[in-house]
Write a protein that holds these residues in place. Structure first.
Motif, PDB file in Angstrom:
ATOM      1  N   GLU A 290       0.827  -1.195   0.000  1.00  0.00           N
ATOM      2  CA  GLU A 290       0.000   0.000   0.000  1.00  0.00           C
ATOM      3  C   GLU A 290       0.869   1.255   0.000  1.00  0.00           C
ATOM      4  N   GLU A 291       0.351   2.283  -0.617  1.00  0.00           N
ATOM      5  CA  GLU A 291       1.063   3.556  -0.692  1.00  0.00           C
ATOM      6  C   GLU A 291       1.325   4.101   0.711  1.00  0.00           C
ATOM      7  N   GLY A 292       2.566   4.553   0.956  1.00  0.00           N
ATOM      8  CA  GLY A 292       2.938   5.133   2.250  1.00  0.00           C
ATOM      9  C   GLY A 292       3.424   4.135   3.272  1.00  0.00           C
ATOM     10  N   THR A 293       3.307   2.826   3.021  1.00  0.00           N
ATOM     11  CA  THR A 293       3.780   1.817   3.965  1.00  0.00           C
ATOM     12  C   THR A 293       5.300   1.909   4.115  1.00  0.00           C
ATOM     13  N   GLN A 294       5.796   1.858   5.376  1.00  0.00           N
ATOM     14  CA  GLN A 294       7.232   1.924   5.640  1.00  0.00           C
ATOM     15  C   GLN A 294       7.835   0.531   5.430  1.00  0.00           C
ATOM     16  N   LEU A 295       8.789   0.441   4.497  1.00  0.00           N
ATOM     17  CA  LEU A 295       9.348  -0.848   4.107  1.00  0.00           C
ATOM     18  C   LEU A 295      10.863  -0.867   4.303  1.00  0.00           C
ATOM     19  N   LYS A 296      11.391  -2.071   4.506  1.00  0.00           N
ATOM     20  CA  LYS A 296      12.833  -2.243   4.592  1.00  0.00           C
ATOM     21  C   LYS A 296      13.469  -1.957   3.238  1.00  0.00           C
ATOM     22  N   PRO A 297      14.715  -1.501   3.224  1.00  0.00           N
ATOM     23  CA  PRO A 297      15.381  -1.265   1.932  1.00  0.00           C
ATOM     24  C   PRO A 297      15.504  -2.566   1.150  1.00  0.00           C
ATOM     25  N   GLY A 298      15.284  -2.447  -0.177  1.00  0.00           N
ATOM     26  CA  GLY A 298      15.394  -3.621  -1.031  1.00  0.00           C
ATOM     27  C   GLY A 298      14.179  -4.516  -1.030  1.00  0.00           C
ATOM     28  N   THR A 299      13.104  -4.106  -0.328  1.00  0.00           N
ATOM     29  CA  THR A 299      11.901  -4.930  -0.318  1.00  0.00           C
ATOM     30  C   THR A 299      11.331  -5.042  -1.734  1.00  0.00           C
ATOM     31  N   PRO A 300      11.117  -6.267  -2.263  1.00  0.00           N
ATOM     32  CA  PRO A 300      10.547  -6.399  -3.606  1.00  0.00           C
ATOM     33  C   PRO A 300       9.061  -6.075  -3.603  1.00  0.00           C
ATOM     34  N   VAL A 301       8.644  -5.284  -4.572  1.00  0.00           N
ATOM     35  CA  VAL A 301       7.236  -4.883  -4.705  1.00  0.00           C
ATOM     36  C   VAL A 301       6.714  -5.463  -6.013  1.00  0.00           C
ATOM     37  N   ASP A 302       5.696  -6.313  -5.929  1.00  0.00           N
ATOM     38  CA  ASP A 302       5.091  -6.902  -7.115  1.00  0.00           C
ATOM     39  C   ASP A 302       4.180  -5.879  -7.794  1.00  0.00           C
ATOM     40  N   LEU A 303       4.190  -5.886  -9.135  1.00  0.00           N
ATOM     41  CA  LEU A 303       3.396  -4.936  -9.908  1.00  0.00           C
ATOM     42  C   LEU A 303       2.450  -5.677 -10.845  1.00  0.00           C
ATOM     43  N   SER A 304       1.263  -5.124 -11.014  1.00  0.00           N
ATOM     44  CA  SER A 304       0.299  -5.619 -11.999  1.00  0.00           C
ATOM     45  C   SER A 304       0.136  -4.541 -13.066  1.00  0.00           C
ATOM     46  N   VAL A 305       0.425  -4.912 -14.347  1.00  0.00           N
ATOM     47  CA  VAL A 305       0.439  -3.959 -15.452  1.00  0.00           C
ATOM     48  C   VAL A 305      -0.711  -4.272 -16.406  1.00  0.00           C
ATOM     49  N   SER A 306      -1.332  -3.215 -16.904  1.00  0.00           N
ATOM     50  CA  SER A 306      -2.482  -3.375 -17.803  1.00  0.00           C
ATOM     51  C   SER A 306      -2.059  -3.895 -19.173  1.00  0.00           C
ATOM     52  N   LYS A 307      -2.873  -4.809 -19.716  1.00  0.00           N
ATOM     53  CA  LYS A 307      -2.715  -5.278 -21.096  1.00  0.00           C
ATOM     54  C   LYS A 307      -3.720  -4.597 -22.030  1.00  0.00           C
ATOM     55  N   GLY A 308      -4.410  -3.611 -21.483  1.00  0.00           N
ATOM     56  CA  GLY A 308      -5.429  -2.945 -22.280  1.00  0.00           C
ATOM     57  C   GLY A 308      -6.751  -3.700 -22.222  1.00  0.00           C
ATOM     58  N   ARG A 309      -7.680  -3.324 -23.169  1.00  0.00           N
ATOM     59  CA  ARG A 309      -9.000  -3.954 -23.177  1.00  0.00           C
ATOM     60  C   ARG A 309      -8.885  -5.402 -23.657  1.00  0.00           C
ATOM     61  N   GLU A 310      -9.686  -6.258 -23.056  1.00  0.00           N
ATOM     62  CA  GLU A 310      -9.645  -7.676 -23.394  1.00  0.00           C
ATOM     63  C   GLU A 310     -10.420  -7.943 -24.681  1.00  0.00           C
ATOM     64  N   PRO A 311      -9.797  -8.539 -25.735  1.00  0.00           N
ATOM     65  CA  PRO A 311     -10.536  -8.887 -26.959  1.00  0.00           C
ATOM     66  C   PRO A 311     -11.419 -10.109 -26.728  1.00  0.00           C
ATOM     67  N   ILE A 312     -12.650 -10.029 -27.258  1.00  0.00           N
ATOM     68  CA  ILE A 312     -13.618 -11.118 -27.068  1.00  0.00           C
ATOM     69  C   ILE A 312     -14.083 -11.589 -28.446  1.00  0.00           C
ATOM     70  N   ARG A 313     -14.081 -12.897 -28.679  1.00  0.00           N
ATOM     71  CA  ARG A 313     -14.552 -13.441 -29.948  1.00  0.00           C
ATOM     72  C   ARG A 313     -16.054 -13.277 -30.062  1.00  0.00           C
ATOM     73  N   VAL A 314     -16.485 -12.816 -31.252  1.00  0.00           N
ATOM     74  CA  VAL A 314     -17.918 -12.613 -31.497  1.00  0.00           C
ATOM     75  C   VAL A 314     -18.485 -13.887 -32.136  1.00  0.00           C
ATOM     76  N   PRO A 315     -19.435 -14.540 -31.464  1.00  0.00           N
ATOM     77  CA  PRO A 315     -20.021 -15.763 -32.049  1.00  0.00           C
ATOM     78  C   PRO A 315     -21.023 -15.424 -33.173  1.00  0.00           C
ATOM     79  N   ASP A 316     -21.164 -16.317 -34.148  1.00  0.00           N
ATOM     80  CA  ASP A 316     -22.075 -16.136 -35.289  1.00  0.00           C
ATOM     81  C   ASP A 316     -23.426 -16.749 -34.944  1.00  0.00           C
ATOM     82  N   HIS A 317     -24.466 -15.901 -34.892  1.00  0.00           N
ATOM     83  CA  HIS A 317     -25.808 -16.372 -34.529  1.00  0.00           C
ATOM     84  C   HIS A 317     -26.792 -16.308 -35.705  1.00  0.00           C
ATOM     85  N   VAL A 318     -26.325 -16.077 -36.936  1.00  0.00           N
ATOM     86  CA  VAL A 318     -27.222 -16.009 -38.093  1.00  0.00           C
ATOM     87  C   VAL A 318     -27.918 -17.354 -38.269  1.00  0.00           C
ATOM     88  N   GLY A 319     -29.251 -17.314 -38.390  1.00  0.00           N
ATOM     89  CA  GLY A 319     -30.053 -18.527 -38.513  1.00  0.00           C
ATOM     90  C   GLY A 319     -30.505 -19.058 -37.188  1.00  0.00           C
TER      91      GLY A 319
END
Length: 683
Positions: free
Chosen positions: A534-563
């Motif tokens: 969390e932001e502002g937490t006091q940490l030991k030097p060298g503490t590894p911080v895991d990051l989650s990075v955006s891949k943007g919007r998720e592409p979704i396959r459009v199914p064919d429903h004609v008929g």
């Protein structure tokens, strides 16, 4: 101690100190573990016994404990936080010590090896040095009043009998103040307590650490006190030999002497105060570390103060009258204080004036005779041949030789040893006390700071050179003070690019941990979504911080429903996160309710995108008109105008065609799709 039936447990004193459990019970008070509700910390609360609350003398002692200890600020003294009175019961709030008493250590482990005994005792001496320099005498030094924390730090507690030097004696004649096993003999006979009284009690504690036994025992306190007054405390090494303890170590002669110097029955021949005691302990500890416990007669002789003159000790002999106030006819005792442990100097004795001898008349002619070769060069210098004068000249000559030899010895001592000093043990001391220790050893302090996970802020971590090292007097020693644990705040990384977040973490003395990616409908690709800290937490030097990075919007396959069924298609598309737009139209080829078209029909899209489907309403229906008795051409036109297909069929055997319509199939009024073939019957 069981606190089930204690009425104070569960109560809150002055709306602040919540009593949690009983810890110990003493002669005048009970100690509880409590919680300071205002500062959210655990404290110890000493509450005076209810049956003593109306006794002014005990109340004064109780108040004096808080005031005496409150003026002290030292790592080896239990800190006093507050005092007050609740429901008529005075109380003191102090530092809560998690650990055990020195009494328990002695009972379990003693006899202790000399190095361990001095390690513990040095901190007791440091506490006494701080108290005596503040003008406070403890008066009840004993193992029960010395606490040992779980980290091994010694804390001196219970200043219940302490008083300011120079304050009136609080007890009546004949009342023993303090614990008899550690009672200085002068408090039994006549004297008021001072720093030397605490030194005596501390010396008894050191004796007990080294031997596991008290030096004097008896059936009651008065027998023990009598032995303190009349019997010298023996050397710890002799006591170990008496009890037949098969130790893996020997007690060196200077450690024996240290105990004797602290426990001399005559206070004037004793180590004078806590500061001198601390210096002696450190010298002994350094020598022990240097030689491994071998005897050092020179150091032993230096640690033992000189005994006072015989006439000066007369008043302290058993059975002697207590000293009275000095009268005008009695010459005052001259005491010269020095930095080292030396008692009052003796007054020099005045030699009796020489008796005048009769002068025999010399013949007048003698003065007129010429000088012979034996005539003295200094005729006016008379050297007497009197035996008394001859002895004096011999004594003077001997003194001169001794003086020259002493000067040579002092010079040799200074060149070989005197110009050197040792670095005292300053770990666990605060800066003020560390500087005093260095100054006492003629060293200059260079201050440095470093972070430490184990040493509290402001306390010495280490010294350079280390404790026990030999240096020239006036040399510099670097004292490294703790800045406390090294901690750095967690920076804000959400919303930054991965490169920017990495820079923010490394600049903040932290490290980038595991980087994962996740789709986000709102955050652009490559931007940090969140972090494991969390932001502002006091940490030991060298503490590894895991990051989650955006891949943007998720592409979704459009199914064919004609008929397919239009309602089912719309439901599935919505569940995938699409916005569904439904349109309707007639279809001659697709039954009603089915999908005629879909846009987009395939490929991928994102959540929230619109997918349009066209639902079939089925073909367009028309009503078959009534064409009976209409001409063939008219009937055909009516049907074809409705987008119907016409098939002519003769329905009469009349030889001449009449070209008159007489019906249709399907019949008039039927609902049929446009484009349907209608059979027109004509005659």
């Amino acid at each position: 101690m069981n606190s089930t039936f204690d009425p104070l447990v569960g109560q809150v004193l002055d709306g602040r100190y919540e009593i949690v459990a009983k810890v110990a019970r003493g002669g005048m008070a009970t100690v509880y573990r409590a919680r300071d509700k205002r500062l959210s910390r655990v404290v110890a609360v000493k509450v005076m016994r209810s049956d003593l609350g109306e006794d002014d003398e005990f109340a004064a002692k109780f108040d004096r404990e808080a005031r005496s200890a409150a003026v002290l600020s030292h790592p080896s003294v239990v800190s006093i936080f507050d005092q007050g009175s609740s429901q008529g019961k005075p109380y003191i709030v102090m530092e809560f010590i998690e650990g055990e008493t020195l009494r328990r250590v002695i009972s379990r482990d003693a006899p202790l090896p000399p190095d361990r005994a001095l390690e513990l005792f040095e901190q007791v001496a440091a506490a006494l040095a701080a108290a005596h320099e503040a003008g406070v005498v403890h008066r009840d030094i004993k193992p029960e009043n010395v606490m040992l924390t779980r980290r091994g730090q010694v804390k001196v507690a219970d200043f219940g009998l302490a008083r300011q030097v120079g304050s009136p004696q609080m007890t009546a004649t004949g009342i023993l103040v303090g614990t008899a096993s550690y009672l200085p003999p002068e408090l039994v006979t006549h004297a008021r307590p001072d720093g030397r009284s605490d030194v005596y009690s501390a010396g008894v504690v050191l004796f007990e650490l080294l031997t596991g036994k008290k030096p004097h025992t008896g059936e009651n306190n008065y027998q023990i006190a009598y032995r303190h007054v009349n019997v010298d405390i023996e050397r710890p090494s002799e006591r170990l030999a008496e009890i037949g303890h098969s130790a893996d170590w020997d007690i060196p002669d200077y450690l024996d002497t240290l105990v004797l110097a602290a426990t001399r029955r005559d206070p004037r021949a004793r180590i004078p105060d806590g500061r001198e005691l601390l210096g002696a302990v450190r010298r002994a500890r350094h020598e022990l570390a240097r030689t491994g416990g071998h005897d050092n007669p020179t150091l032993a002789a230096a640690l033992l103060p000189e005994s006072p003159a015989e006439d000066e000790t007369e008043a302290l002999r058993p059975g002697a009258e207590r000293p009275r106030p000095v009268s005008a006819a009695s010459p005052p005792t001259e005491v010269i204080h020095r930095d080292q442990w030396q008692p009052a100097r003796r007054k020099p004795r005045t030699a009796p004036a020489p008796t005048a001898q009769p002068v025999s008349p010399r013949p007048a002619a003698t003065a007129l005779q010429p000088r012979s070769q034996r005539t003295p060069v200094f005729p006016h210098l008379h050297i007497s041949d009197d035996p008394v004068h001859r002895r004096r000249r011999i004594v003077a000559l001997v003194l001169l030789v001794l003086l020259v030899a002493g000067a040579a010895g002092v010079g040799s001592w200074w060149w070989l040893d005197g110009r050197f000093t040792t670095v005292p043990a300053m770990s666990t001391l605060n800066e003020t006390v560390a500087r005093e220790a260095a100054s006492a050893n003629a060293l200059k302090v260079v201050r440095a700071e470093a972070y430490s996970e184990t040493v509290p802020a402001g306390v010495v971590i280490s010294t350079d050179p280390a404790a026990g090292e030999r240096l020239f007097r006036g040399a510099e020693v670097t004292v490294v003070l703790s800045k406390g644990p090294e901690r750095y705040p967690m920076p804000t990384v959400a919303g930054l690019s991965l490169d920017e977040a990495t820079t923010a973490l490394t600049d903040g003395r932290l490290a980038v941990g595991k980087v994962t990616e996740a789709f986000s409908e709102t955050v652009a690709a490559g931007v940090v979504l969140s972090a494991s800290q969390e932001e502002g937490t006091q940490l030991k030097p060298g503490t590894p911080v895991d990051l989650s990075v955006s891949k943007g919007r998720e592409p979704i396959r459009v199914p064919d429903h004609v008929g397919g069924r239009a309602d089912k298609a719309a439901k599935e598309l919505k569940e995938l996160g699409f916005e569904v737009k439904v349109e309707e139209e007639n279809s001659a080829d697709m039954e009603a309710g089915r999908v005629i078209r879909q846009d987009p029909r395939d490929g991928t899209a994102h959540r929230g995108d619109t997918v349009t489907i066209v639902r079939s309403l089925g073909p367009v229906l028309v009503t078959v008109p009534d064409v009976w008795m209409k001409s063939t051409d008219e009937a055909t036109k009516l049907l074809e105008d409705l987008d119907l297909k016409v098939k002519l069929e003769r329905s009469s055997n009349f030889p001449i065609p009449l070209n008159i319509a007489n019906g249709t199939d399907p019949g008039a009024g039927a609902e049929i799709p446009v484009g349907t073939t209608v059979t027109l019957f004509v005659a």
